[in-house]
Write a protein that holds these residues in place. Sequence first.
Motif, short mmCIF file in Angstrom:
data_model
loop_
_atom_site.label_atom_id
_atom_site.label_comp_id
_atom_site.label_asym_id
_atom_site.label_seq_id
_atom_site.Cartn_x
_atom_site.Cartn_y
_atom_site.Cartn_z
N GLY A 69 0.80 -1.22 0.00
CA GLY A 69 0.00 0.00 0.00
C GLY A 69 0.83 1.26 0.00
N GLN A 70 2.14 1.13 -0.13
CA GLN A 70 3.02 2.31 -0.08
C GLN A 70 2.79 3.25 -1.26
N GLN A 71 2.15 2.76 -2.33
CA GLN A 71 1.90 3.63 -3.48
C GLN A 71 1.00 4.80 -3.11
N PHE A 72 0.23 4.66 -2.05
CA PHE A 72 -0.64 5.77 -1.64
C PHE A 72 0.18 6.96 -1.17
N TYR A 73 1.26 6.69 -0.45
CA TYR A 73 2.14 7.79 -0.02
C TYR A 73 2.74 8.50 -1.23
N THR A 74 3.13 7.72 -2.24
CA THR A 74 3.69 8.31 -3.45
C THR A 74 2.68 9.19 -4.16
N LEU A 75 1.45 8.71 -4.26
CA LEU A 75 0.40 9.48 -4.93
C LEU A 75 0.03 10.73 -4.14
N LEU A 76 -0.01 10.63 -2.83
CA LEU A 76 -0.29 11.81 -2.01
C LEU A 76 0.85 12.82 -2.13
N ASP A 77 2.08 12.33 -2.23
CA ASP A 77 3.23 13.21 -2.48
C ASP A 77 3.05 13.97 -3.79
N GLU A 78 2.61 13.25 -4.81
CA GLU A 78 2.42 13.88 -6.12
C GLU A 78 1.34 14.97 -6.05
N ALA A 79 0.27 14.70 -5.32
CA ALA A 79 -0.80 15.69 -5.18
C ALA A 79 -0.31 16.92 -4.41
N ALA A 80 0.45 16.69 -3.35
CA ALA A 80 0.97 17.81 -2.55
C ALA A 80 1.97 18.62 -3.35
N ASP A 81 2.79 17.94 -4.16
CA ASP A 81 3.77 18.64 -4.99
C ASP A 81 3.06 19.50 -6.04
N ALA A 82 1.99 18.97 -6.64
CA ALA A 82 1.23 19.74 -7.63
C ALA A 82 0.60 20.97 -6.99
N ALA A 83 0.09 20.81 -5.77
CA ALA A 83 -0.50 21.95 -5.05
C ALA A 83 0.56 23.02 -4.81
N HIS A 84 1.75 22.59 -4.39
CA HIS A 84 2.84 23.54 -4.15
C HIS A 84 3.25 24.23 -5.44
N GLU A 85 3.32 23.49 -6.54
CA GLU A 85 3.70 24.07 -7.82
C GLU A 85 2.72 25.16 -8.25
N SER A 86 1.44 24.96 -7.98
CA SER A 86 0.45 25.97 -8.36
C SER A 86 0.67 27.26 -7.58
N THR A 87 1.01 27.16 -6.31
CA THR A 87 1.25 28.36 -5.49
C THR A 87 2.55 29.05 -5.90
N GLU A 111 5.82 19.30 2.82
CA GLU A 111 6.76 18.63 3.73
C GLU A 111 6.03 17.70 4.68
N MET A 112 4.86 18.12 5.17
CA MET A 112 4.08 17.27 6.07
C MET A 112 3.67 15.97 5.39
N VAL A 113 3.27 16.05 4.13
CA VAL A 113 2.88 14.86 3.39
C VAL A 113 4.09 13.97 3.14
N THR A 114 5.23 14.59 2.85
CA THR A 114 6.46 13.82 2.59
C THR A 114 6.89 13.01 3.81
N VAL A 115 6.76 13.60 5.01
CA VAL A 115 7.21 12.90 6.21
C VAL A 115 6.10 12.05 6.83
N LEU A 116 4.92 12.05 6.24
CA LEU A 116 3.79 11.29 6.79
C LEU A 116 4.12 9.82 7.06
N PRO A 117 4.80 9.10 6.16
CA PRO A 117 5.05 7.67 6.41
C PRO A 117 5.84 7.40 7.69
N LYS A 118 6.63 8.36 8.14
CA LYS A 118 7.44 8.15 9.35
C LYS A 118 6.61 8.23 10.63
N MET A 119 5.45 8.85 10.55
CA MET A 119 4.55 8.98 11.70
C MET A 119 5.28 9.56 12.91
N ASN A 120 6.08 10.58 12.65
CA ASN A 120 6.83 11.26 13.72
C ASN A 120 5.98 12.43 14.23
#
Length: 208
Positions: A11-29, A128-137
């Motif tokens: 299920g790790q592909q979900f983190y990758t896809l969420l990263d892509e969505a967050a990156d696209a949001a950042h690119e728009s800003t 950044e929050m989405v990127t570090v999400l898998p670590k659950m820190n």
Amino acid sequence: MFSLQTIFGSGQQFYTLLDEAADAAHESTKALHAMMKGSNRQPALDAFKLARQRERQASDKIGQALVDSFITPIEREDIEALGSALHKIPKQVEKFADRYSLAVTHLEHIDFAPRAAMLEQAASVVQEMVTVLPKMNLDHVTALYEKLRALENEADRLMLELYRDIYSGRLDSLQMFLLKEFFEILEKAIDRCQEAGAVVYQIVLKNS
């Protein structure tokens, strides 16, 4: 003997896809900030359309993966909530860009760059929050979330200054309308970032 993870995936592909969505949001800003601080501030909508397209593709892939996947790294409802929250950021930015392109001749005297910069900062924190999400820190995510809330509070303060300008009597009715509308769109975009950060924070709080 094969494990269930081997058969169904981790299920790790979900983190990758969420990263892509967050990156696209950042690119728009980033595209919006670049446009607002440019010397001619002429709208170049291609960058916004591309960011929205990237986000839509990631969103569609997340939806399909939720249908196809047996295993998810976090609860399905949390993946859906975060995907939905990230989706709203470039949507709000594109709304600003589209309307700005129609009213640019009336907005030359208004400096949107400082608030656009603040929005870019907020989207960067979300990324950044989405990127570090898998670590659950929890400590790391909490610090980032507090930074995001501080940016939102500053945006609220700037909105109060805006209303002072609106009610000062120095602006005509069209200027008052445009000033209020466009700054409120930017404020809502920052709110969308805070909402996405809140989802990440709640996910980590629940899983740490």
